[in-house]
Design an enzyme around this catalytic site. Structure first.
Site, PDB file in Angstrom:
ATOM      1  N   ASN A   9     -14.529   1.144  -5.287  1.00 59.45           N
ATOM      2  CA  ASN A   9     -14.272  -0.120  -4.607  1.00 59.45           C
ATOM      3  C   ASN A   9     -15.560  -0.945  -4.556  1.00 59.45           C
ATOM      4  OD1 ASN A   9     -15.859   0.997  -2.570  1.00 59.45           O
ATOM      5  ND2 ASN A   9     -14.120   1.506  -1.260  1.00 59.45           N
ATOM      6  N   ASP A 198      -2.150   5.060  -3.991  1.00 59.98           N
ATOM      7  CA  ASP A 198      -3.390   4.890  -3.232  1.00 59.98           C
ATOM      8  C   ASP A 198      -3.863   3.443  -3.287  1.00 59.98           C
ATOM      9  OD1 ASP A 198      -5.883   6.176  -1.927  1.00 59.98           O
ATOM     10  OD2 ASP A 198      -6.710   5.061  -3.625  1.00 59.98           O
TER      11      ASP A 198
END
EC number: 3.1.2.2
Length: 324
Positions: A9, A198
């Site tokens: 991320n 996810d």
């Protein structure tokens, strides 16, 4: 393998879905090898269930993830695989365990994808190992049945939702299943599905908190039915419960088998993901309280609270046992 920027991320933490995909690949390799270790029909092991998985510590860009797998139990038609993930900082040599997971696979014939083959038995070093494995097998079998029976919910869009409500953060992703997503049998890899789940759960958590978020754990992921190549899948996620520092998100996958026009849309996979909110320094942040509006939302909140308290109690027992 080494973790790269496209695995992580914006804060540099590797996505939980990336780790789950690696775990599933390791499990698929070892269980397929085992199921083809004796003479008989060639087969591919298909993922049926992933038990609760805790993300013990984050993996960062530049670190190496080492995934190891071991078969710990076999029934007549299924294989239990234990998988461990260890991260290694190749600059300092420091290593740490980041994940431990238990997966269940079933062998499907290459000649007939609807035919489940028998599994070669493994040798146990002691009788207790087989007895403990059988107990785990019976428990997961019962839980899979109960989960499938309550899988009728659908997520509908809400116009102008208020912040911190279920409708405000709920998200969906639509994906066309292509050849690169599939096994030799033409069905979706379990790891591909979990990675997409996810991703959706992460979007729900980020919308709710407006901060950096990471996957803390995943409750049992149940694969109810196979998803065929050419299907369009809808991955939907919604917030069900919040504690002071965590969020539980329900995620399910529905499949539209456009290639097979005789079949209607069906529920293929379901699970609960837990996320935590982090500051720029990586410290846990308080989570905004979820505002429930309908009776169904209040019911799901109480069910999530029950799961949260149950997990918390189990963790305390484990800590006490470790201290002794």
């Amino acid at each position: 393998r080494i973790m790269r920027p496209d695995d992580a991320n914006v804060a540099g933490n590797v996505h939980g879905g990336t780790i789950l995909k690696m775990i599933e690949e390791a499990g698929a390799i070892i269980s397929t090898r085992h199921c083809n270790s004796q003479a008989g029909e060639p087969c591919v092991a298909a993922l049926a269930r992933v038990e609760r998985t805790d993300f013990l510590s984050p993996v960062c860009i530049g670190e190496v993830a080492n995934v190891s797998a071991e078969i710990t139990y076999t029934s007549r038609h299924s294989v239990e695989v234990q998988v461990n993930v260890m991260s290694e900082n190749i600059l300092t040599g420091a290593k740490k365990v980041t994940n431990k997971a238990t997966l269940w696979y079933v062998p499907l014939s290459l000649k007939n994808v609807n035919k489940v083959l028998e599994v070669p038995p493994i040798q146990y070093t002691r009788k207790e190992q087989e007895d403990e494995g059988k107990k785990r097998y019976e428990e997961q079998k019962l839980d899979r049945l109960e989960t499938k029976q309550r899988n009728g919910d659908v997520i509908f869009p809400i116009i102008n939702p208020e912040p911190h409500t279920v409708g405000y953060s709920q998200s969906s992703l639509i994906h066309l299943v292509g050849p690169s997503d599939c096994t030799l049998l033409g069905f979706v890899h379990g790891g591909v599905t979990m990675k997409l789940m996810d991703e959706v759960a992460g979007i729900v958590a980020a919308r709710h908190c407006k901060t950096n978020i990471v996957t803390a754990s995943v409750d049992a992921i149940n694969f109810h039915e196979k998803i065929k190549k050419g299907s369009v899948i809808t991955i939907s996620g919604r917030m069900t419960f919040t504690s002071n520092k965590s969020m539980e998100i329900e995620v399910f996958v529905d499949a539209d088998p456009f290639v097979d026009e005789t079949r209607e849309r069906y529920r293929a996979v379901s699970a609960f993901f837990t996320y935590v909110s982090l500051s720029k320094e990586g410290k846990p942040l308080p989570v905004p309280q979820l505002l429930t509006e309908t009776e169904d939302e209040k019911r799901r909140f109480e069910e999530g609270k029950g799961r949260y308290l149950q997990t918390k109690a189990k963790r305390q027992v484990q800590l006490q046992q470790a201290a002794q």
